[in-house]
Design a protein around this motif. Structure first.
Motif, PDB file in Angstrom:
ATOM      1  N   ILE A 251     -14.504  38.357  20.922  1.00  0.00           N
ATOM      2  CA  ILE A 251     -15.008  38.692  19.601  1.00  0.00           C
ATOM      3  C   ILE A 251     -13.840  38.832  18.633  1.00  0.00           C
ATOM      4  O   ILE A 251     -12.756  39.248  19.007  1.00  0.00           O
TER       5      ILE A 251
ATOM      6  N   SER B 116     -25.097  40.153  21.256  1.00  0.00           N
ATOM      7  CA  SER B 116     -24.396  40.260  19.979  1.00  0.00           C
ATOM      8  C   SER B 116     -25.232  41.119  19.032  1.00  0.00           C
ATOM      9  O   SER B 116     -26.281  40.690  18.554  1.00  0.00           O
TER      10      SER B 116
ATOM     11  N   ARG C  44     -25.000  34.579  18.361  1.00  0.00           N
ATOM     12  CA  ARG C  44     -24.994  35.104  16.999  1.00  0.00           C
ATOM     13  C   ARG C  44     -25.890  36.333  16.934  1.00  0.00           C
ATOM     14  O   ARG C  44     -26.555  36.663  17.909  1.00  0.00           O
ATOM     15  N   SER C  45     -25.879  37.008  15.809  1.00  0.00           N
ATOM     16  CA  SER C  45     -26.572  38.296  15.678  1.00  0.00           C
ATOM     17  C   SER C  45     -27.972  38.259  16.280  1.00  0.00           C
ATOM     18  O   SER C  45     -28.789  37.401  15.924  1.00  0.00           O
TER      19      SER C  45
ATOM     20  N   GLU D  81     -24.064  42.018  16.181  1.00  0.00           N
ATOM     21  CA  GLU D  81     -23.737  41.517  14.834  1.00  0.00           C
ATOM     22  C   GLU D  81     -22.547  40.586  14.932  1.00  0.00           C
ATOM     23  O   GLU D  81     -21.579  40.873  15.627  1.00  0.00           O
ATOM     24  N   GLY D  82     -22.630  39.415  14.281  1.00  0.00           N
ATOM     25  CA  GLY D  82     -21.510  38.488  14.276  1.00  0.00           C
ATOM     26  C   GLY D  82     -21.574  37.473  15.408  1.00  0.00           C
ATOM     27  O   GLY D  82     -22.582  37.332  16.088  1.00  0.00           O
TER      28      GLY D  82
ATOM     29  N   THR E  80     -16.945  41.502  15.042  1.00  0.00           N
ATOM     30  CA  THR E  80     -18.331  41.621  15.448  1.00  0.00           C
ATOM     31  C   THR E  80     -18.534  42.845  16.322  1.00  0.00           C
ATOM     32  O   THR E  80     -17.600  43.604  16.588  1.00  0.00           O
TER      33      THR E  80
ATOM     34  N   TRP F 160     -16.194  46.664  19.361  1.00  0.00           N
ATOM     35  CA  TRP F 160     -16.292  46.149  17.996  1.00  0.00           C
ATOM     36  C   TRP F 160     -14.928  46.084  17.329  1.00  0.00           C
ATOM     37  O   TRP F 160     -13.971  46.703  17.766  1.00  0.00           O
TER      38      TRP F 160
END
Length: 235
Positions: A141, A159, A177-178, A161-162, A144, A119
């Motif tokens: 990334i 993923s 995507r999330s 998040e992000g 995210t 992350w």
């Protein structure tokens, strides 16, 4: 100009020499500051369970230690139930677990097998994307949280998040995507989206989201993004 050998001139000459010596001394001190002291270096910030190992470019494999500085091109390895968390420069971090093997490069992480969550901390700006390379795809990334699980025959990129940009070795480019997952098995790719219930169950059972003392700053962000809550056992 040559100063006469008077008491005043001798004192003045000594003061001049002392000033030169001080200036030279200061330049020498500044010149010997190690590069590592001025440049952030990767380091181990948590080893919640063992076995976990680090093998530097030169030297044998040793158990990972809290606070240990990691040289680039080192090989990080965990053996179930071993796990470790590593902090990189510029707000990037990752956790490694399962029977994992990863090479730490300057520009990317090379995951040979096992599980990783990586992350970029909220509020971090600029810098190149964090890139994770596997046998059949590369994930990039910027801001995210991504989970990857790799084996000799399969791959999962999820993923939390992000947005995650995935490029496969056969030239395909896919954006996650999330809550979306890209899976590779038996030579084929499949993209799916987890339901809130599936994401919550994965959050509850994840060996990389639970059981660490070092913080994961994007954890509240991904829980809010996916509409899930922190399990009681992880609080």
């Amino acid at each position: 100009m040559v100063l006469p050998n008077t008491p005043h001139s001798v004192s003045k000459r000594l003061g001049l020499l002392a000033g030169i010596a001080l200036a030279l001394s200061g330049s020498v001190v500044l010149g010997i500051v190690p590069l590592e002291a001025a440049t952030p270096a990767p380091r181990v910030v948590d080893v919640p369970s063992k076995p976990a190992f680090i093998k530097p470019p030169q030297g044998g494999e040793r158990p990972a230690r809290l606070g240990q500085i990691i040289s680039y091109d080192s090989v990080l390895r965990t053996q179930k139930p071993g796990r470790m968390q590593v902090q990189l420069a510029s707000g990037r971090s990752f956790r490694l677990g399962g029977d994992a093997v990863l090479r730490l490069g300057r520009q990317r992480l090379d995951l040979q097998r096992g599980q990783i969550i990586a992350w970029v901390n909220p509020g971090t700006k600029g810098g190149a994307p964090l890139t994770i390379h596997t046998r059949v795809a590369t994930a990039s990334i910027v801001g995210t949280t991504v989970f990857i699980e790799a084996s000799d025959t399969s791959l999962k990129i999820f993923s939390w998040e992000g947005e995650v940009a995935c490029t496969t070795t056969d030239g395909q480019r896919k954006i996650l995507r999330s809550g979306e997952q890209l899976a590779y098995e038996n030579g084929a790719w499949a993209k799916t989206r987890l339901t809130t219930q599936e994401a919550a169950a994965r959050r509850q059972k994840s060996i990389l989201l639970n059981g660490f003392s070092a913080p994961m700053d994007t954890l509240p962000v991904l829980e809010k993004e996916l509409g899930i809550s922190t399990p009681v056992s992880a609080r």
